[in-house]
Motif scaffolding. Structure first.
Motif, mmCIF file in Angstrom:
data_model
loop_
_atom_site.group_PDB
_atom_site.id
_atom_site.type_symbol
_atom_site.label_atom_id
_atom_site.label_comp_id
_atom_site.label_asym_id
_atom_site.label_seq_id
_atom_site.Cartn_x
_atom_site.Cartn_y
_atom_site.Cartn_z
ATOM 1 N N CYS A 37 1.036 -1.146 -0.037
ATOM 2 C CA CYS A 37 -0.104 0.272 -0.050
ATOM 3 C C CYS A 37 0.812 1.190 0.059
ATOM 4 C CB CYS A 37 -0.662 -0.070 1.080
ATOM 5 S SG CYS A 37 -1.717 1.468 1.788
ATOM 6 N N LYS A 39 0.497 4.085 1.084
ATOM 7 C CA LYS A 39 -0.154 4.900 1.937
ATOM 8 C C LYS A 39 1.023 4.419 3.212
ATOM 9 C CE LYS A 39 -2.660 8.147 1.215
ATOM 10 N NZ LYS A 39 -3.130 8.264 0.119
ATOM 11 N N CYS A 40 0.041 3.209 3.383
ATOM 12 C CA CYS A 40 0.883 2.680 5.055
ATOM 13 C C CYS A 40 1.833 1.084 4.729
ATOM 14 C CB CYS A 40 -0.666 2.116 5.781
ATOM 15 S SG CYS A 40 -1.649 0.051 5.170
ATOM 16 N N CYS A 62 -7.665 0.044 0.711
ATOM 17 C CA CYS A 62 -6.522 -0.717 1.345
ATOM 18 C C CYS A 62 -7.466 -1.511 3.182
ATOM 19 C CB CYS A 62 -5.623 0.087 2.225
ATOM 20 S SG CYS A 62 -4.436 -0.379 3.214
ATOM 21 N N CYS A 65 -5.291 -0.209 5.992
ATOM 22 C CA CYS A 65 -5.421 1.942 6.512
ATOM 23 C C CYS A 65 -6.756 2.030 5.967
ATOM 24 C CB CYS A 65 -4.045 2.067 6.209
ATOM 25 S SG CYS A 65 -4.186 2.994 4.662
ATOM 26 N N SER A 67 -7.130 3.513 3.243
ATOM 27 C CA SER A 67 -7.005 4.729 2.173
ATOM 28 C C SER A 67 -7.980 3.880 1.070
ATOM 29 C CB SER A 67 -5.858 5.198 2.285
ATOM 30 O OG SER A 67 -4.834 4.069 2.185
HETATM 31 ZN ZN LIG Z 1 -2.729 1.191 3.341
#
Ligand SMILES: [Zn+2]
Length: 261
Positions: A37, A39-40, A62, A65, A67
């Motif tokens: 991912c 983002k995380c 996701c 997280c 997102s």
């Molecule tokens: Zn994520």
């Protein structure tokens, strides 16, 4: 049955194209690290990677997280699936189907990247051109392995025609870009457009490629006029024009015959 097989083959290829679309413009390695991912940074499990299905089950978020995951992923997968399925209808399964579908899937990926980044990676662009030019060799290998082998000159003629038509289109676009640049002192046709033009020449041949350029220009008129401030990427329109003329090639040849019989 073969249609479903073609569609699922396309989904799998589309899933891989997504990796290329995300990683190549950022200059990342396409094989390592495994999907994660953005983002995380959590690594994805294999069931998060099932084309189309995962995105629907995770509802576009996701698993860790929550997102949002870009809608581009399932769209690219679906389009690639459709490209493979529709070409199976036109060509039947075989080397010509697979390589042709790969070329159009690459053109579609290039279009997505062009919309996103206003730039097209040469690596993918040259891969599409290379496949388009060398297609007769793949067909030769297939026919040799699975019967129905024709005279060798059949494949060599096809190879020569593809190189000739690709070269004519590439050189023409290069010259056109040079002239326009001299006239308006601005880059009109980029290197990417020249490579795509060569791919179009190899895939369609004359006179179909001329009709594809015409269709592309028609498709690009509205966005070019409405989006005055920012650049309109031309690659997606060339790709779409090529696709339309390729799929409906019989109809386009009929129109050409009516005009020039
Ligand atoms: Zn994520």
């Amino acid at each position: 049955m073969s249609l479903l097989f073609a569609f699922f083959t396309g989904l799998a290829i589309g899933s891989f194209l997504n990796v290329l679309i995300v990683r190549i413009p950022k200059g990342e390695n396409i094989a390592f690290p495994p999907s994660h991912c953005p983002k995380c940074d959590n690594a994805l499990k294999w069931w998060h990677n099932i084309p189309l299905l995962s995105w629907l089950i995770l509802q576009g978020k996701c698993a860790y997280c929550k997102s949002p995951i870009s809608r581009i992923y399932p769209i690219v997968e679906l389009l690639t699936g459709l490209i493979f399925a529709l070409l199976a209808l036109k060509l039947g399964l075989g080397a010509e189907w697979f390589v042709t579908a790969l070329v159009f899937a690459l053109l579609m990926a290039l279009s997505v990247i062009d919309f996103e980044y206003y730039a097209v990676p040469d690596s993918l662009n040259f891969t599409a051109l290379g496949l388009a030019l060398l297609m007769p060799l793949f067909i030769l290998g297939w026919d040799w392995g699975f019967g129905d082998m024709k005279d060798l000159s059949f494949y060599m003629d096809m190879l020569f025609t593809r190189f000739k038509d690709g070269a004519i289109m590439g050189v023409s676009f290069f010259a056109l870009g040079y002239i326009v640049k001299r006239l308006i002192k601005k880059d009109a046709l980029g290197e990417a457009d020249i490579i795509i033009a060569a791919t179009m020449g190899a895939m369609l041949g004359f006179p179909l490629v001329l009709m594809a350029i015409y269709v592309s220009a028609l498709l690009a008129i509205v966005p070019a006029v409405t989006a005055r401030n920012h650049m309109v990427p031309f690659v997606p329109f060339l790709a779409l024009g090529t696709w339309i003329v390729y799929i409906f090639s019989d109809q386009f040849m009929k129109w050409w015959g009516m005009l020039y019989a």
